[in-house]
Design a protein around this motif. Structure first.
Motif, PDB file in Angstrom:
ATOM      1  N   THR A  47       0.963  -1.399   0.075  1.00 49.67           N
ATOM      2  CA  THR A  47      -0.094  -0.078   0.195  1.00 49.67           C
ATOM      3  C   THR A  47       0.463   1.535   0.391  1.00 49.67           C
ATOM      4  OG1 THR A  47      -0.325   0.852   2.838  1.00 49.67           O
ATOM      5  CG2 THR A  47      -1.260  -1.443   1.151  1.00 49.67           C
ATOM      6  N   ASN A  48       0.367   2.289  -0.522  1.00 52.35           N
ATOM      7  CA  ASN A  48       0.744   4.344   0.103  1.00 52.35           C
ATOM      8  C   ASN A  48       2.562   3.963  -1.467  1.00 52.35           C
ATOM      9  OD1 ASN A  48      -0.678   4.599   1.398  1.00 52.35           O
ATOM     10  ND2 ASN A  48       1.526   5.555   2.415  1.00 52.35           N
ATOM     11  N   LEU A  49       1.948   3.380  -2.495  1.00 53.13           N
ATOM     12  CA  LEU A  49       2.775   3.163  -3.584  1.00 53.13           C
ATOM     13  C   LEU A  49       2.673   4.303  -4.169  1.00 53.13           C
ATOM     14  CD1 LEU A  49       2.112  -0.421  -5.277  1.00 53.13           C
ATOM     15  CD2 LEU A  49       4.222  -0.197  -3.727  1.00 53.13           C
ATOM     16  N   PRO A  50       4.159   4.977  -5.107  1.00 57.89           N
ATOM     17  CA  PRO A  50       3.915   5.767  -5.781  1.00 57.89           C
ATOM     18  C   PRO A  50       3.563   5.430  -7.070  1.00 57.89           C
ATOM     19  CG  PRO A  50       6.155   5.797  -4.958  1.00 57.89           C
ATOM     20  CD  PRO A  50       4.944   4.168  -5.058  1.00 57.89           C
ATOM     21  N   SER A 102      27.493   3.321  -3.510  1.00 61.75           N
ATOM     22  CA  SER A 102      27.698   3.340  -2.479  1.00 61.75           C
ATOM     23  C   SER A 102      26.156   3.557  -2.240  1.00 61.75           C
ATOM     24  CB  SER A 102      27.889   4.160  -1.369  1.00 61.75           C
ATOM     25  OG  SER A 102      27.936   5.310  -1.553  1.00 61.75           O
ATOM     26  N   ASP A 103      25.144   4.274  -3.351  1.00 66.25           N
ATOM     27  CA  ASP A 103      24.208   4.479  -3.524  1.00 66.25           C
ATOM     28  C   ASP A 103      23.029   3.433  -3.590  1.00 66.25           C
ATOM     29  OD1 ASP A 103      24.123   6.782  -2.028  1.00 66.25           O
ATOM     30  OD2 ASP A 103      25.173   7.510  -4.012  1.00 66.25           O
ATOM     31  N   VAL A 104      21.838   3.760  -3.519  1.00 66.38           N
ATOM     32  CA  VAL A 104      20.856   2.687  -4.371  1.00 66.38           C
ATOM     33  C   VAL A 104      19.829   3.431  -5.013  1.00 66.38           C
ATOM     34  CG1 VAL A 104      18.791   0.841  -4.359  1.00 66.38           C
ATOM     35  CG2 VAL A 104      20.595   1.246  -2.405  1.00 66.38           C
ATOM     36  N   VAL A 105      19.531   3.197  -6.664  1.00 70.41           N
ATOM     37  CA  VAL A 105      18.812   4.415  -6.919  1.00 70.41           C
ATOM     38  C   VAL A 105      17.449   3.114  -7.471  1.00 70.41           C
ATOM     39  CG1 VAL A 105      18.844   5.386  -9.664  1.00 70.41           C
ATOM     40  CG2 VAL A 105      21.128   5.449  -8.149  1.00 70.41           C
ATOM     41  N   TYR A 106      16.323   3.957  -7.562  1.00 71.25           N
ATOM     42  CA  TYR A 106      14.598   3.328  -7.844  1.00 71.25           C
ATOM     43  C   TYR A 106      14.302   4.128  -9.689  1.00 71.25           C
ATOM     44  CZ  TYR A 106      15.394   1.749  -3.338  1.00 71.25           C
ATOM     45  OH  TYR A 106      15.956   1.641  -2.352  1.00 71.25           O
ATOM     46  N   SER A 107      14.088   2.903  -9.961  1.00 72.41           N
ATOM     47  CA  SER A 107      13.174   2.986 -11.359  1.00 72.41           C
ATOM     48  C   SER A 107      12.221   2.148 -11.618  1.00 72.41           C
ATOM     49  CB  SER A 107      14.139   3.532 -12.791  1.00 72.41           C
ATOM     50  OG  SER A 107      14.857   2.351 -12.155  1.00 72.41           O
ATOM     51  N   VAL A 108      11.148   3.067 -12.435  1.00 71.37           N
ATOM     52  CA  VAL A 108      10.013   2.181 -12.739  1.00 71.37           C
ATOM     53  C   VAL A 108      10.270   1.289 -14.022  1.00 71.37           C
ATOM     54  CG1 VAL A 108       7.446   1.986 -12.642  1.00 71.37           C
ATOM     55  CG2 VAL A 108       8.443   3.506 -11.510  1.00 71.37           C
ATOM     56  N   LEU A 109       9.649  -0.083 -13.779  1.00 63.85           N
ATOM     57  CA  LEU A 109      10.407  -0.545 -14.952  1.00 63.85           C
ATOM     58  C   LEU A 109       9.127  -0.437 -16.367  1.00 63.85           C
ATOM     59  CD1 LEU A 109      11.051  -3.946 -13.308  1.00 63.85           C
ATOM     60  CD2 LEU A 109      12.058  -2.476 -15.083  1.00 63.85           C
ATOM     61  N   GLU A 211      12.971   8.256  -9.133  1.00 61.12           N
ATOM     62  CA  GLU A 211      13.719   8.671 -10.107  1.00 61.12           C
ATOM     63  C   GLU A 211      12.930  10.148 -10.064  1.00 61.12           C
ATOM     64  OE1 GLU A 211      13.231   6.756 -13.679  1.00 61.12           O
ATOM     65  OE2 GLU A 211      11.297   5.583 -13.461  1.00 61.12           O
ATOM     66  N   SER A 212      11.867  10.287 -10.096  1.00 62.92           N
ATOM     67  CA  SER A 212      10.992  11.481 -10.012  1.00 62.92           C
ATOM     68  C   SER A 212      11.154  12.611  -8.686  1.00 62.92           C
ATOM     69  CB  SER A 212       9.348  11.489 -10.264  1.00 62.92           C
ATOM     70  OG  SER A 212       9.216  10.769  -9.336  1.00 62.92           O
ATOM     71  N   GLY A 213      11.862  11.848  -7.951  1.00 68.83           N
ATOM     72  CA  GLY A 213      12.156  12.552  -6.623  1.00 68.83           C
ATOM     73  C   GLY A 213      10.653  12.473  -5.434  1.00 68.83           C
ATOM     74  N   GLY A 214       9.786  11.513  -5.811  1.00 64.40           N
ATOM     75  CA  GLY A 214       8.923  11.437  -4.916  1.00 64.40           C
ATOM     76  C   GLY A 214       9.355  10.150  -3.759  1.00 64.40           C
ATOM     77  N   LEU A 215       8.849  10.663  -2.467  1.00 60.76           N
ATOM     78  CA  LEU A 215       9.099  10.001  -1.650  1.00 60.76           C
ATOM     79  C   LEU A 215       9.056   8.595  -2.119  1.00 60.76           C
ATOM     80  CD1 LEU A 215       8.527  12.012   1.631  1.00 60.76           C
ATOM     81  CD2 LEU A 215      10.965  11.230   0.487  1.00 60.76           C
ATOM     82  N   ILE A 216       8.702   7.174  -1.409  1.00 60.07           N
ATOM     83  CA  ILE A 216       8.439   6.139  -1.698  1.00 60.07           C
ATOM     84  C   ILE A 216       8.617   5.442  -0.262  1.00 60.07           C
ATOM     85  CG2 ILE A 216       9.169   3.351  -2.683  1.00 60.07           C
ATOM     86  CD1 ILE A 216      11.505   5.008  -4.351  1.00 60.07           C
ATOM     87  N   GLU A 217       7.689   5.228   0.556  1.00 59.50           N
ATOM     88  CA  GLU A 217       6.730   5.058   1.340  1.00 59.50           C
ATOM     89  C   GLU A 217       5.893   3.737   1.740  1.00 59.50           C
ATOM     90  OE1 GLU A 217       6.467   8.630   3.560  1.00 59.50           O
ATOM     91  OE2 GLU A 217       5.033   9.636   1.767  1.00 59.50           O
TER      92      GLU A 217
END
Length: 230
Positions: A47-50, A102-109, A211-217
């Motif tokens: 739940t609470n997905l972007p 050392s970072d983790v980057v998130y993108s949408v498939l 990747e768009s700058g929105g929080l992932i929570e």
């Protein structure tokens, strides 16, 4: 005459012992405990997905452990319990995690992306705490129960995994929150009981962004079955 007297004494003695055994065997156990071990299987909702992230495949959870039953009433139908358990959880989405230094980057498939699996998997040490109501008795082993409470969890292993036809990416994801907690509800009769867990903490640490700058929570919601054993 003496033989007859001995026989009568033995007969009454045997009857007395049998009577005592009967009383002992039928004595009500007022110190019985319930539901000391548990095993559960859940479907895990994210739940609470972007807005651009969706859930894929069958996200599942497994849990098992021991819980100490502490009755609070003479009838032993109300009580509390605290336990220790182990949980395994998988969350399948189209949110791809990759390491860059050392970072983790998130993108949408993309919807047409060619991949087999993309998931987050966690192994959790769990501490459930429950308020318990049930209508059990010392003689009745089938009863209704309502157990509600909280569950604390320590994630000792959290990984991101991506598998396609050409590559496989697996790494320990440090963005996954170490300490997690949520509300629980167990309701049912006899063997089969519905289990619901709603996380009050996000799966990820505060400040993790896409990747768009929105929080992932996003917060897990687990719904399934739980089995209790004496």
């Amino acid at each position: 005459m003496r033989c007859h007297l001995i026989f009568i004494i033995l007969l009454f003695s045997g009857a007395f012992v049998s009577g005592q055994a009967l009383v002992t065997n039928t004595e009500v156990d007022r110190k019985y405990l319930e539901d000391q071990f548990y095993f559960g299987l859940t479907y895990n909702f994210a739940t609470n997905l972007p807005a651009d992230v969706s859930q894929r495949n069958l996200s599942y959870g497994l849990q098992a452990g021991f819980i100490k039953d502490i009755p609070l009433s003479y009838q032993r139908n109300m009580g509390i319990a605290i336990g220790l358990g182990y949980g395994i959880n998988s969350y399948y989405t189209n949110l791809l995690a990759t390491q860059q230094g050392s970072d983790v980057v998130y993108s949408v498939l993309d919807s047409d992306a060619d991949f087999k699996r993309n998931k987050i998997a966690t192994h959790v040490l769990e501490v459930p705490f429950q308020f318990r109501w049930r209508n059990s008795t010392p003689e009745e082993y089938k009863f209704w129960r309502i157990y509600t409470g909280v569950k604390l969890g320590y994630v000792f292993d959290g990984r991101s995994k991506f598998v396609s036809s050409s590559e496989k990416i697996v790494f320990v994801n440090k963005d996954i929150r170490d300490f997690q907690y949520g509300l629980t509800l167990n309701v049912g009769y006899n063997t089969f009981n519905i289990h619901i867990y709603y996380a009050l903490s996000s799966l990820f640490n505060d400040g993790v962004t896409g990747e768009s700058g929105g929080l992932i929570e996003f917060k897990p919601l687990k719904v399934g079955l739980i089995f209790f054993i004496l």
